[in-house]
Design a protein around this motif. Structure first.
Motif, PDB file in Angstrom:
ATOM      1  N   ARG A 235      51.195  47.952  46.287  1.00 17.59           N
ATOM      2  CA  ARG A 235      52.076  46.986  46.950  1.00 17.59           C
ATOM      3  C   ARG A 235      52.852  46.201  45.905  1.00 17.59           C
ATOM      4  O   ARG A 235      52.421  46.113  44.752  1.00 17.59           O
ATOM      5  N   PRO A 236      53.969  45.605  46.288  1.00 16.47           N
ATOM      6  CA  PRO A 236      54.751  44.857  45.310  1.00 16.47           C
ATOM      7  C   PRO A 236      54.021  43.676  44.687  1.00 16.47           C
ATOM      8  O   PRO A 236      54.341  43.273  43.567  1.00 16.47           O
ATOM      9  N   VAL A 237      53.031  43.115  45.406  1.00 10.21           N
ATOM     10  CA  VAL A 237      52.271  41.983  44.873  1.00 10.21           C
ATOM     11  C   VAL A 237      50.776  42.291  44.983  1.00 10.21           C
ATOM     12  O   VAL A 237      50.291  42.638  46.061  1.00 10.21           O
ATOM     13  N   THR A 238      50.074  42.172  43.869  1.00  8.82           N
ATOM     14  CA  THR A 238      48.627  42.366  43.826  1.00  8.82           C
ATOM     15  C   THR A 238      47.989  41.157  43.165  1.00  8.82           C
ATOM     16  O   THR A 238      48.457  40.692  42.118  1.00  8.82           O
ATOM     17  N   PHE A 239      46.919  40.644  43.774  1.00  3.38           N
ATOM     18  CA  PHE A 239      46.180  39.524  43.201  1.00  3.38           C
ATOM     19  C   PHE A 239      44.808  39.994  42.723  1.00  3.38           C
ATOM     20  O   PHE A 239      44.127  40.763  43.411  1.00  3.38           O
ATOM     21  N   LEU A 240      44.417  39.506  41.552  1.00  2.00           N
ATOM     22  CA  LEU A 240      43.067  39.684  41.033  1.00  2.00           C
ATOM     23  C   LEU A 240      42.380  38.334  41.149  1.00  2.00           C
ATOM     24  O   LEU A 240      42.795  37.366  40.500  1.00  2.00           O
ATOM     25  N   VAL A 241      41.352  38.230  41.975  1.00  2.00           N
ATOM     26  CA  VAL A 241      40.698  36.948  42.214  1.00  2.00           C
ATOM     27  C   VAL A 241      39.207  37.096  41.964  1.00  2.00           C
ATOM     28  O   VAL A 241      38.654  38.193  41.972  1.00  2.00           O
ATOM     29  N   GLY A 242      38.535  35.976  41.765  1.00  4.25           N
ATOM     30  CA  GLY A 242      37.106  35.991  41.541  1.00  4.25           C
ATOM     31  C   GLY A 242      36.663  34.781  40.749  1.00  4.25           C
ATOM     32  O   GLY A 242      37.482  33.980  40.287  1.00  4.25           O
ATOM     33  N   GLU A 243      35.370  34.642  40.593  1.00  8.63           N
ATOM     34  CA  GLU A 243      34.802  33.514  39.866  1.00  8.63           C
ATOM     35  C   GLU A 243      35.169  33.561  38.386  1.00  8.63           C
ATOM     36  O   GLU A 243      35.569  34.608  37.854  1.00  8.63           O
ATOM     37  N   ASN A 244      35.019  32.407  37.719  1.00 10.23           N
ATOM     38  CA  ASN A 244      35.189  32.374  36.274  1.00 10.23           C
ATOM     39  C   ASN A 244      34.207  33.333  35.616  1.00 10.23           C
ATOM     40  O   ASN A 244      33.050  33.424  36.000  1.00 10.23           O
ATOM     41  N   GLY A 245      34.704  34.061  34.629  1.00  8.34           N
ATOM     42  CA  GLY A 245      33.836  34.963  33.886  1.00  8.34           C
ATOM     43  C   GLY A 245      33.684  36.349  34.455  1.00  8.34           C
ATOM     44  O   GLY A 245      32.958  37.175  33.898  1.00  8.34           O
ATOM     45  N   THR A 246      34.365  36.641  35.575  1.00  7.25           N
ATOM     46  CA  THR A 246      34.235  37.975  36.166  1.00  7.25           C
ATOM     47  C   THR A 246      35.143  39.002  35.505  1.00  7.25           C
ATOM     48  O   THR A 246      34.992  40.200  35.746  1.00  7.25           O
ATOM     49  N   GLY A 247      36.090  38.551  34.680  1.00  4.71           N
ATOM     50  CA  GLY A 247      36.921  39.504  33.941  1.00  4.71           C
ATOM     51  C   GLY A 247      38.359  39.624  34.412  1.00  4.71           C
ATOM     52  O   GLY A 247      39.053  40.569  34.028  1.00  4.71           O
ATOM     53  N   LYS A 248      38.829  38.673  35.217  1.00  3.46           N
ATOM     54  CA  LYS A 248      40.202  38.755  35.725  1.00  3.46           C
ATOM     55  C   LYS A 248      41.219  38.760  34.586  1.00  3.46           C
ATOM     56  O   LYS A 248      42.084  39.633  34.513  1.00  3.46           O
ATOM     57  N   SER A 249      41.130  37.759  33.719  1.00  5.45           N
ATOM     58  CA  SER A 249      42.107  37.641  32.636  1.00  5.45           C
ATOM     59  C   SER A 249      41.963  38.775  31.632  1.00  5.45           C
ATOM     60  O   SER A 249      42.958  39.278  31.105  1.00  5.45           O
ATOM     61  N   THR A 250      40.724  39.183  31.374  1.00  7.38           N
ATOM     62  CA  THR A 250      40.494  40.299  30.456  1.00  7.38           C
ATOM     63  C   THR A 250      41.120  41.574  30.994  1.00  7.38           C
ATOM     64  O   THR A 250      41.769  42.328  30.250  1.00  7.38           O
ATOM     65  N   LEU A 251      40.937  41.827  32.286  1.00  5.94           N
ATOM     66  CA  LEU A 251      41.515  43.015  32.901  1.00  5.94           C
ATOM     67  C   LEU A 251      43.036  42.950  32.884  1.00  5.94           C
ATOM     68  O   LEU A 251      43.702  43.934  32.521  1.00  5.94           O
ATOM     69  N   LEU A 252      43.598  41.804  33.254  1.00  9.66           N
ATOM     70  CA  LEU A 252      45.053  41.684  33.274  1.00  9.66           C
ATOM     71  C   LEU A 252      45.632  41.839  31.872  1.00  9.66           C
ATOM     72  O   LEU A 252      46.662  42.491  31.688  1.00  9.66           O
ATOM     73  N   GLU A 253      44.980  41.241  30.880  1.00 11.58           N
ATOM     74  CA  GLU A 253      45.426  41.385  29.498  1.00 11.58           C
ATOM     75  C   GLU A 253      45.402  42.856  29.074  1.00 11.58           C
ATOM     76  O   GLU A 253      46.349  43.350  28.439  1.00 11.58           O
TER      77      GLU A 253
END
Length: 249
Positions: A39-57
């Protein structure tokens, strides 16, 4: 509307002992799963420390962006703190965007500094800051500079990766951001966003991936913990505070 980034997968095993192997979303990929962006917009959500920023990076690096943020033309580095995940990811693409940007809330100051430094170098022609609204991002508030970036630098037909953009934005400015996103999606753009904001993740038609220690699951907006916890608090803040402060009786 076709997207630019269709999916990512692991192309080879992570080394033994890597902390990345302990993150739920990475184990999900290690099991042979593919993370699809349909989809044109995808969100990665979850608690702190689950790896959202690491995955996006990691996704950003695999797509050719600077780990600290910016467009593909940025290659500065202030401190090597990014993970090696991007070296292990394979992005699947059927077409390439005309524009693109990786926004990291935690290192946006460094991006703004790099823009000013490049404009101070002789013989480079026009000013780079003119593409960002013409005013140094350092001379604006954090939130103003975020919106200046989106409103002036994002030109459409782009792949935009945003890491916690709500960090600098008030609720009203988040709504402004959503309006800008809507116009950019209409201009053939794709967004992948790591966020904690229940306002932002309400964007119509978005795919929401909820990340946890268990892995990755697709979630509906009202099923997310972010929405449910925020709603419970706003419905009865006094009761929630009594419970949190140990005064529930």
């Amino acid at each position: 509307m076709p997207v630019y980034l269709n999916s990512v997968r692991l192309r080879r095993e992570l080394p033994d002992g890597s902390y990345l192997r302990r993150l739920g979303p990475i184990r999900y990929l290690m099991e042979g799963n593919v993370l699809a962006f349909d989809r044109p917009v995808t969100f990665l959500v979850g608690e702190n420390g689950t790896g959202k920023s690491t995955l996006l990076e990691g996704i950003a690096v695999a797509c050719g962006f600077n780990p600290e943020g910016g467009s593909r033309n940025f290659n500065f580095s202030t401190r090597a703190t990014h993970s090696a995940l991007g070296e292990y990811l394979t992005p699947a693409r059927k077409r390439y965007p005309r524009d693109g940007f990786f926004l990291r809330a935690e290192s946006f100051y460094n991006v703004a500094t790099n823009i000013d430094q490049m404009d101070e170098e002789p013989g480079l022609g026009g000013r780079l800051i003119d593409s960002y609204g013409g005013v140094s991002l350092h001379s604006q508030s954090h939130g103003e500079s975020f919106l200046a970036l989106v409103q002036n630098r994002f030109g459409g037909e782009g792949l935009y990766l945003l890491d916690e953009p709500e960090a600098a934005l008030s609720p009203s400015r988040l709504l402004t951001l959503m309006g800008e996103m809507n116009q950019l999606v209409k201009a053939d753009s794709q967004f992948i966003i790591a966020t904690h904001s229940p306002i932002l993740m309400a964007f119509p038609g978005a795919r929401i991936y909820e990340l946890s220690e268990s892995g990755v699951r697709t979630a509906k907006y009202r099923e997310t913990e972010h929405y449910q916890l925020t709603k419970r608090f706003l419905d009865d803040p006094e009761r929630m505070l009594r419970y949190l402060l140990g005064e529930e009786g």
